[in-house]
Structures are given as structure tokens and as C-alpha cells.
Design an enzyme around this catalytic site. Structure first.
Site, mmCIF file in Angstrom:
data_model
loop_
_atom_site.group_PDB
_atom_site.id
_atom_site.type_symbol
_atom_site.label_atom_id
_atom_site.label_comp_id
_atom_site.label_asym_id
_atom_site.label_seq_id
_atom_site.Cartn_x
_atom_site.Cartn_y
_atom_site.Cartn_z
ATOM 1 N N GLY A 46 53.794 49.483 -13.412
ATOM 2 C CA GLY A 46 52.795 48.589 -13.985
ATOM 3 C C GLY A 46 52.116 47.763 -12.900
ATOM 4 O O GLY A 46 51.302 48.279 -12.139
ATOM 5 N N SER A 118 56.081 53.786 -8.650
ATOM 6 C CA SER A 118 54.841 53.030 -8.596
ATOM 7 C C SER A 118 55.156 51.552 -8.313
ATOM 8 O O SER A 118 55.865 51.268 -7.343
ATOM 9 C CB SER A 118 54.058 53.239 -9.901
ATOM 10 O OG SER A 118 52.744 52.778 -9.796
ATOM 11 N N TRP A 119 54.652 50.627 -9.130
ATOM 12 C CA TRP A 119 55.041 49.224 -8.949
ATOM 13 C C TRP A 119 56.562 49.089 -8.966
ATOM 14 O O TRP A 119 57.131 48.264 -8.256
ATOM 15 C CB TRP A 119 54.421 48.349 -10.031
ATOM 16 C CG TRP A 119 55.190 47.089 -10.309
ATOM 17 C CD1 TRP A 119 55.925 46.802 -11.418
ATOM 18 C CD2 TRP A 119 55.315 45.935 -9.451
ATOM 19 N NE1 TRP A 119 56.508 45.565 -11.317
ATOM 20 C CE2 TRP A 119 56.146 45.006 -10.115
ATOM 21 C CE3 TRP A 119 54.824 45.613 -8.193
ATOM 22 C CZ2 TRP A 119 56.491 43.770 -9.569
ATOM 23 C CZ3 TRP A 119 55.160 44.386 -7.640
ATOM 24 C CH2 TRP A 119 55.976 43.476 -8.325
ATOM 25 N N ASP A 274 48.595 62.318 -4.988
ATOM 26 C CA ASP A 274 48.719 61.017 -5.648
ATOM 27 C C ASP A 274 47.600 60.120 -5.124
ATOM 28 O O ASP A 274 47.613 59.701 -3.967
ATOM 29 C CB ASP A 274 50.080 60.403 -5.332
ATOM 30 C CG ASP A 274 50.368 59.143 -6.147
ATOM 31 O OD1 ASP A 274 49.407 58.446 -6.533
ATOM 32 O OD2 ASP A 274 51.550 58.852 -6.381
#
Length: 324
Positions: A46, A118-119, A274
């Protein structure tokens, strides 16, 4: 254990609760799998994505005690960032690290494997560098290391060289007199506007931009998860809140302090294509982390559910399951 489409079968949690973490926040958590197995915790992305069943299905439930939780302000945690008058002041990286440590103590865990994407990879690194004695191994995907250049690439026009039409639409949602300023600041303001229609339009525009870049090949339109307006608003608010504060991290600090993880094994999984977290992030992290191994997944982007990403993640958790 039999696996279907690469994932382990989904199993119901045997334990769940709401953890009081301070500042009026309650963090949802659950455990599933083998109560006496190796402990692992999944850290979602997120900020604001929340955990899903996909996270727990990356682990062999006969071998692992699997912990998942929703970070402050999202998922099943309260208060939710979509609430009209939400105050995000206490929603910081330092507090999320403290929440994870409080959860570890609450569940009486000595050390745990940390999985994040990710985050979630950024938060996992930040936690690991703070509490390295509590980390057994790390499995990270879609690597981000919290540097300002990474934020500018995704949120301040860098990747727009590949998505000029979608970036132009995001800019069009900002009032004319603010288009020469910081687009993150502008959207953060609109996402907290007193007018619910202004908030709704801003969330839709932001999440449409977020939908443009994860997949390889790229897909058009709004990602399915953003169809829920409350999810979309909370997600957009949390992302812009963290980005406008540079993730509450000193620039380059996670790479600079990686020596704290020198004795901890890690597996870094990244899609070749990515576009949200370019593979150079993982490459540079791998160069300074002696015990990390980089796994490049060809023909994959920034979607955890990609079959290649999923297979690489499960190979990593299977490999570490025998280390107790």
C-alpha cells in the site's frame, strides 16, 4: 500438502483479535496454520492494501504458524482511513514498526520470518533493521527501499514517460493553479476535502493512476480492488499521506543501515518488468546485503498474484520452513 494453482489451500484462522496499539488505534490480527510450527508474519503493501487470503496461502500450513495483520487505518483495523474526519497524524512508519513489535510480544513469539511486498518490503526492512534480533529470515517481493527517487519515479512523474496519457488524466484532476506544484500534496488535500464528491473524484483519479502501472503487460481501466469506494478512499489517503512525508524515513537510510541484517538470510523476488518497483531497487539492495539472494521473475510486473511471483515466493517459504 496438495497445492492448487501454486498456492497452498486456504485455511481458516484459529485465533484472531484486535490489538490496542495506542492513539485510539486497534490493529486486526489473525493466526492460522500449525500452532507449533515456525512463525511467519506477512506484511502487506500500500500503504493501505490490507492483508488478503493470498498472503497466508504462501506458506505451508502444516509447517508454519502464520500471522497476518492489517496496518493502522486499513483492512479490518480501526479507525478506518475512509472515515470523513480521520486523523492520520499518528499513522507513521515508526508507529507501524512499534505495532509489529507489540503484536510479536502479544503473541509471545521469539523470532519470526518476515514476508513483505511493495510497501510491505519497505516496512519489513525498517522493522528488521530496528529489531534484527527478532527476525529469522526475510522474503521480500516488488522491492522498494523508501528512497525519495523511488517515490518520485512512481508518484511525481518519473514513470509517466511510459504512461503519458494516464499521467495527463491524473494531472487533469488537479485545479489549474496547483498543477505546477506537488501533485501528491494536491491530491492529499482533495482526499480530505469536506465535500464528499471532491473526495470521491480524487480517490477515483488516484486509484485509476495506481491501476495503470502494476501489471505486465499493462492493463487499462480501474483495478477490481478499487471498485469499493471506501477501500479506494482509504488507500489513496494513506498512500499520499506517506508519500508526502517521504515515508517518514530519512532518504537512503534503509540501504545505509542494512548492516543490521548482515547475518539474516533473505530472498528478494522481483518481476523483470516491474514498473512500480524497478528491478534496480532489488539489485542495489542485494549488493549491500551479503546473505540476500535475488530471484528475477521473467515476464512479471508488480502483481503478487502473478503465477511466477507466487511460485518464487512459495519456493522461498518452503526453503526456509526447514530452518527452525
Amino acid at each position: 500438502m496438495l497445492r492448487v494453482t501454486g498456492l497452498y489451500p486456504d485455511i481458516e484462522p484459529y485465533q484472531q483479535g484486535m490489538l490496542e496499539v495506542g492513539d485510539g488505534n486497534r490493529v486486526y490480527w489473525e493466526t492460522c496454520g500449525n500452532p507449533t510450527g515456525k512463525t511467519a508474519v506477512a506484511v502487506h503493501g500500500g500503504p493501505g492494501s490490507g492483508c488478503t487470503t493470498w498472503h497466508r496461502r504462501l506458506f505451508d500450513p502444516s509447517a508454519y504458524r502464520i500471522v497476518v495483520f492489517d496496518q493502522r487505518g486499513c483492512g479490518r483495523s480501526t479507525p478506518h482511513a475512509s472515515e470523513p474526519d480521520i486523523d492520520l497524524t499518528s499513522n507513521t512508519t515508526a508507529n507501524l514498526i512499534a505495532d509489529m513489535e507489540l503484536l510479536r510480544k502479544h503473541l509471545e513469539i521469539d523470532r519470526w520470518l518476515i514476508l513483505g511486498g511493495s510497501w510491505g518490503s519497505t516496512l519489513a526492512l525498517a522493522y528488521g533493521e530496528t529489531y534484527s534480533d527478532r527476525v529469522a529470515e526475510m522474503v521480500l517481493w516488488g522491492i522498494t527501499t523508501g528512497r525519495r527517487v523511488e517515490l518520485d519515479w512512481l508518484f511525481r512523474g518519473g514513470v509517466s514517460v511510459l504512461f503519458p496519457e494516464q499521467w495527463e488524466r491524473l494531472l487533469a484532476g488537479v485545479p489549474d493553479d496547483e498543477r505546477d506544484g506537488d501533485i501528491v500534496e494536491a491530491y492529499s488535500r482533495m482526499l480530505h476535502d469536506p465535500d464528499p464528491e471532491v473526495r470521491r473524484r480524487a480517490a477515483l483519479a488516484w486509484c485509476t493512476w495506481e491501476s495503470a502501472t502494476p501489471d505486465w503487460p499493462p492493463r487499462a481501466g480501474l483495478a477490481e480492488r478499487f471498485a469499493d469506494p471506501n477501500f479506494a478512499l482509504a488507500f489513496a489517503r494513506l498512500v499520499t499521506h506517506y508519500v508526502r512525508h517521504d515515508l517518514f524515513l530519512e532518504d537512503q537510510s534503509l540501504l545505509r543501515n542494512i548492516h543490521a541484517l548482515a547475518d539474516i538470510p533473505g530472498i528478494l523476488v522481483n518481476g523483470r518488468f516491474d514498473l512500480q518497483a524497478p528491478i534496480a531497487n532489488a539489485w542495489e539492495l542485494n549488493r549491500v546485503w551479503p546473505r540476500a539472494e535475488l530471484v528475477i521473475v521473467e515476464d512479471a510486473g508488480h502483481v503478487g498474484g502473478d503465477p511466477g511471483i507466487t511460485r518464487a515466493m512459495i519456493r522461498a517459504t518452503d526453503r526456509f520452513s526447514v530452518l527452525r
